[in-house]
Every structure is written in structure tokens, then in C-alpha cells.
Motif scaffolding. Structure first.
Motif, PDB file in Angstrom:
ATOM      1  N   ILE A 204       0.857  -1.182   0.000  1.00  0.00           N
ATOM      2  CA  ILE A 204       0.000   0.000   0.000  1.00  0.00           C
ATOM      3  C   ILE A 204       0.893   1.232   0.000  1.00  0.00           C
ATOM      4  CG2 ILE A 204      -1.808   1.270   1.217  1.00  0.00           C
ATOM      5  CD1 ILE A 204      -2.500  -1.489   2.561  1.00  0.00           C
ATOM      6  N   VAL A 205       0.749   2.069  -1.029  1.00  0.00           N
ATOM      7  CA  VAL A 205       1.586   3.273  -1.137  1.00  0.00           C
ATOM      8  C   VAL A 205       0.805   4.534  -0.802  1.00  0.00           C
ATOM      9  CG1 VAL A 205       3.112   2.220  -2.837  1.00  0.00           C
ATOM     10  CG2 VAL A 205       1.147   3.544  -3.624  1.00  0.00           C
ATOM     11  N   GLY A 206      -0.513   4.422  -0.663  1.00  0.00           N
ATOM     12  CA  GLY A 206      -1.302   5.610  -0.352  1.00  0.00           C
ATOM     13  C   GLY A 206      -2.778   5.300  -0.216  1.00  0.00           C
ATOM     14  N   LEU A 207      -3.564   6.367  -0.101  1.00  0.00           N
ATOM     15  CA  LEU A 207      -4.999   6.271   0.136  1.00  0.00           C
ATOM     16  C   LEU A 207      -5.678   7.441  -0.566  1.00  0.00           C
ATOM     17  CD1 LEU A 207      -6.783   5.618   3.501  1.00  0.00           C
ATOM     18  CD2 LEU A 207      -7.014   7.877   2.496  1.00  0.00           C
ATOM     19  N   VAL A 208      -6.744   7.169  -1.318  1.00  0.00           N
ATOM     20  CA  VAL A 208      -7.455   8.210  -2.068  1.00  0.00           C
ATOM     21  C   VAL A 208      -8.190   9.148  -1.115  1.00  0.00           C
ATOM     22  CG1 VAL A 208      -9.219   8.673  -3.818  1.00  0.00           C
ATOM     23  CG2 VAL A 208      -7.770   6.634  -4.019  1.00  0.00           C
ATOM     24  N   THR A 209      -8.068  10.455  -1.339  1.00  0.00           N
ATOM     25  CA  THR A 209      -8.754  11.413  -0.469  1.00  0.00           C
ATOM     26  C   THR A 209      -9.704  12.353  -1.191  1.00  0.00           C
ATOM     27  OG1 THR A 209      -6.879  12.949  -0.603  1.00  0.00           O
ATOM     28  CG2 THR A 209      -6.938  11.436   1.287  1.00  0.00           C
ATOM     29  N   ALA A 210      -9.403  12.742  -2.453  1.00  0.00           N
ATOM     30  CA  ALA A 210     -10.234  13.761  -3.093  1.00  0.00           C
ATOM     31  C   ALA A 210     -10.055  13.774  -4.598  1.00  0.00           C
ATOM     32  CB  ALA A 210      -9.912  15.148  -2.534  1.00  0.00           C
ATOM     33  N   ARG A 211     -11.077  14.250  -5.295  1.00  0.00           N
ATOM     34  CA  ARG A 211     -11.018  14.480  -6.737  1.00  0.00           C
ATOM     35  C   ARG A 211     -10.493  15.890  -6.993  1.00  0.00           C
ATOM     36  NH1 ARG A 211     -16.030  13.227  -7.852  1.00  0.00           N
ATOM     37  NH2 ARG A 211     -16.871  15.289  -7.399  1.00  0.00           N
ATOM     38  N   ILE A 212      -9.750  16.055  -8.080  1.00  0.00           N
ATOM     39  CA  ILE A 212      -9.279  17.384  -8.479  1.00  0.00           C
ATOM     40  C   ILE A 212     -10.141  17.864  -9.643  1.00  0.00           C
ATOM     41  CG2 ILE A 212      -7.338  18.721  -9.390  1.00  0.00           C
ATOM     42  CD1 ILE A 212      -5.462  16.736  -8.036  1.00  0.00           C
ATOM     43  N   ASN A 213     -10.765  19.025  -9.478  1.00  0.00           N
ATOM     44  CA  ASN A 213     -11.653  19.591 -10.493  1.00  0.00           C
ATOM     45  C   ASN A 213     -11.087  20.881 -11.064  1.00  0.00           C
ATOM     46  OD1 ASN A 213     -13.633  17.600 -10.099  1.00  0.00           O
ATOM     47  ND2 ASN A 213     -14.610  18.771  -8.460  1.00  0.00           N
ATOM     48  N   HIS A 214     -11.458  21.155 -12.301  1.00  0.00           N
ATOM     49  CA  HIS A 214     -11.233  22.481 -12.876  1.00  0.00           C
ATOM     50  C   HIS A 214     -12.462  23.324 -12.534  1.00  0.00           C
ATOM     51  CE1 HIS A 214     -10.210  25.734 -15.519  1.00  0.00           C
ATOM     52  NE2 HIS A 214     -11.272  25.524 -16.283  1.00  0.00           N
ATOM     53  N   VAL A 215     -12.247  24.468 -11.886  1.00  0.00           N
ATOM     54  CA  VAL A 215     -13.348  25.299 -11.401  1.00  0.00           C
ATOM     55  C   VAL A 215     -13.472  26.557 -12.251  1.00  0.00           C
ATOM     56  CG1 VAL A 215     -14.299  26.552  -9.423  1.00  0.00           C
ATOM     57  CG2 VAL A 215     -13.012  24.431  -9.055  1.00  0.00           C
ATOM     58  N   GLU A 216     -14.679  26.801 -12.755  1.00  0.00           N
ATOM     59  CA  GLU A 216     -14.971  28.010 -13.518  1.00  0.00           C
ATOM     60  C   GLU A 216     -16.136  28.751 -12.878  1.00  0.00           C
ATOM     61  OE1 GLU A 216     -14.540  27.413 -18.085  1.00  0.00           O
ATOM     62  OE2 GLU A 216     -15.380  25.554 -17.276  1.00  0.00           O
ATOM     63  N   ASN A 217     -16.001  30.054 -12.749  1.00  0.00           N
ATOM     64  CA  ASN A 217     -17.096  30.901 -12.286  1.00  0.00           C
ATOM     65  C   ASN A 217     -17.620  31.693 -13.483  1.00  0.00           C
ATOM     66  OD1 ASN A 217     -17.082  30.354  -9.378  1.00  0.00           O
ATOM     67  ND2 ASN A 217     -15.054  31.277  -9.429  1.00  0.00           N
ATOM     68  N   ILE A 218     -18.833  31.388 -13.885  1.00  0.00           N
ATOM     69  CA  ILE A 218     -19.432  32.019 -15.063  1.00  0.00           C
ATOM     70  C   ILE A 218     -20.499  33.002 -14.616  1.00  0.00           C
ATOM     71  CG2 ILE A 218     -20.729  31.605 -17.196  1.00  0.00           C
ATOM     72  CD1 ILE A 218     -19.406  28.871 -17.321  1.00  0.00           C
ATOM     73  N   THR A 219     -20.336  34.251 -14.999  1.00  0.00           N
ATOM     74  CA  THR A 219     -21.251  35.323 -14.581  1.00  0.00           C
ATOM     75  C   THR A 219     -22.045  35.831 -15.772  1.00  0.00           C
ATOM     76  OG1 THR A 219     -19.706  35.983 -12.838  1.00  0.00           O
ATOM     77  CG2 THR A 219     -21.408  37.578 -13.460  1.00  0.00           C
ATOM     78  N   SER A 220     -23.351  35.854 -15.599  1.00  0.00           N
ATOM     79  CA  SER A 220     -24.228  36.453 -16.601  1.00  0.00           C
ATOM     80  C   SER A 220     -24.932  37.655 -15.968  1.00  0.00           C
ATOM     81  CB  SER A 220     -25.259  35.434 -17.097  1.00  0.00           C
ATOM     82  OG  SER A 220     -26.169  35.099 -16.046  1.00  0.00           O
ATOM     83  N   GLU A 221     -25.856  38.231 -16.698  1.00  0.00           N
ATOM     84  CA  GLU A 221     -26.559  39.412 -16.192  1.00  0.00           C
ATOM     85  C   GLU A 221     -27.375  39.097 -14.950  1.00  0.00           C
ATOM     86  OE1 GLU A 221     -29.860  42.685 -17.773  1.00  0.00           O
ATOM     87  OE2 GLU A 221     -28.871  41.339 -19.181  1.00  0.00           O
TER      88      GLU A 221
END
Length: 260
Positions: A204-221
Motif C-alpha cells: 500500500i503506497v497511499g490512500l485516495v482522499t479527493a477528486r481534483i476539479n477544474h473550477v470556472e465561475n461564469i457570470t451572466s446578467e
């Protein structure tokens, strides 16, 4: 003759490799389980230290779980070799008091349990990589329950392959996380990341903790939206952190959870 022997040995190596991989993956699979209640579903695995058995998972697995109990999905084969699911209720809290031990800095926790377990359901501490990171670019496997999916009615986890995607820029003591090129889903947290230690044994070399996401903030009117897109990458904690947390748990007074 030499050419023939070389070809023959090479063929044997090709056929032996999948067998070896299957053996170490199966040993890891037998010790990997789903852990859930109505507010938290994740992956865990069982480690033993002498007579003590520890559930190992991401700390947020325990923290998000409501109430005093969770379900550990065990399995056992009958005389005909058919595997049967065995849901076991384990106590994770007594009132407001948590029975798990969390690492002081990282998203990792362990909890000692007292359970009647099937053969092969635990791995010894020497199955953990005791120092440093897995090597950059090395192939690894992970066992998890992506989107809470089980492989079959017996409750087995699903296997995926990945590579170690990040090169360690700092000593593990300062930054024990590494990245693998696999998309983590809800239910994957706590899953083991492992390699073949040889002789049919996993390391065992490690343990999964989280997903990495690309985050976008989209602003409209009229509104602002936050869009998170999975990048096909996940965070993992290096195995020495698991060893540290088990040692911390041994030095504290715990009330073990019993089976039901």
C-alpha cells in the motif's frame, strides 16, 4: 538452443506477470470494504497490528457520517466457493465522542474494531510503504466504490489502474500528498492505492482522499454559476501517514466497536 531458451523464458515471463498481478490485487481486494451510513459512503481497508484490527479511511468519511453507527460490508465464501455479503454494524461514536483517531493534520483516520473476520480480511502493517512517496510515473492500482457502485451482490470493490502523476517537490513530512491520474468519485475516499510487492503480496503506497476539479465561475446578467469539471486526477495521501495514525491510535485510550 540459446535462442529457443530465451524465447521460452520470455514467454513464461509474459504469462506469469498477469498471474502475479492477480494475486496481489486479490489479496488487497479481500481487505478492502465499503463503509457507509445514510450520510456518508466511502471505501476503507483493514490493517492488523498484533491482535488489534484497524479500519483505515479518509477522516471525512467518519466526520460526515451521522449518528453512532456505520455499516461495514464484509464478505465470506461458503463451502461451494460462493461469496456472501455480510453487513456489520460498527459503532463510530458514543454520543458526541468520536471513537476514531484522526491524523493531526491530514484527512485520514483509523478506528480500532473488534470483529469476527473472514480469513484474509486484514493486512499486516508491513504491507504499508513505510517511508516516502511512490515513484513518479510508476503504475499503481486502486480499489474503490465509485459513485457507491459495488462490483456484484457480494459487495466487492472495483479495480482501476493509474500512474503516479506528481513528482515530489518537498519531503513527505512537509507535504504528504501525491496525485494519481484517475478520477475519484463519491464513494472512492479511503480506497487503497497499491503496487505489487512480489510473491502475491500488495504494498500500500497511499490512500485516495479527493477528486481534483477544474473550477470556472461564469457570470451572466442575472446569475453567477460555479462549474466544476473533473480533470481525471485525484489526490492521495502517502502510506507513512497511515502508519503514523495507527501508532497515534495505539497510544490513546479507545473503546473498540463490536460487531452486531
Amino acid at each position: 538452443m540459446k535462442s529457443f531458451l530465451f524465447s521460452f523464458c520470455g514467454a513464461l515471463a509474459l504469462f506469469a506477470s498477469p498471474l502475479s498481478a492477480a494475486e496481489h490485487a486479490e489479496a488487497m481486494m479481500r481487505a478492502t470494504f465499503k463503509l457507509f451510513n445514510k450520510d456518508s459512503t466511502a471505501t476503507c481497508f483493514l490493517m492488523r497490528d498484533g491482535a488489534d484490527v484497524y479500519v483505515v479511511s479518509a477522516a471525512h468519511t467518519f466526520e460526515k457520517a451521522s449518528g453512532e453507527t456505520s455499516i461495514l460490508v464484509l464478505r465470506e465464501a461458503d463451502k461451494e466457493g460462493a461469496w456472501k455479503r455480510q453487513d456489520k454494524t460498527i459503532t463510530i461514536r458514543e454520543g458526541e465522542r468520536a471513537l476514531w483517531t484522526k491524523h493531526p493534520k491530514e484527512d485520514l483516520a483509523v478506528m480500532r474494531v473488534v470483529l469476527e473476520l473472514p480469513e484474509g480480511a486484514t493486512l499486516p502493517l508491513d504491507a504499508l510503504k513505510a517511508d516516502g512517496f511512490p515513484r513518479f510515473g510508476d503504475p499503481v492500482m486502486l480499489l474503490t466504490y465509485p459513485a457507491r457502485v459495488e462490483a456484484n451482490g457480494a459487495g466487492f470493490p472495483l479495480a482501476r489502474k493509474a500512474v503516479v502523476a506528481s513528482f515530489p517537490a518537498e519531503p513527505m513530512e512537509k507535504h504528504p500528498e501525491f496525485i494519481i491520474d484517475a478520477t475519484a468519485w463519491d464513494g472512492d475516499s479511503g480506497g487503497p492505492v497499491f503496487i505489487d510487492a512480489g510473491k502475491g503480496k500488495p504494498q500500500i503506497v497511499g490512500l485516495v482522499t479527493a477528486r481534483i476539479n477544474h473550477v470556472e465561475n461564469i457570470t451572466s446578467e442575472r446569475e453567477t454559476r460555479k462549474i466544476e469539471t473533473p480533470m481525471g486526477l485525484s489526490k492521495a495521501l502517502a502510506a507513512p501517514v497511515i502508519l503514523e495514525t495507527i501508532r497515534l491510535a495505539k497510544s490513546t485510550v479507545e473503546v473498540p466497536a463490536s460487531d452486531r
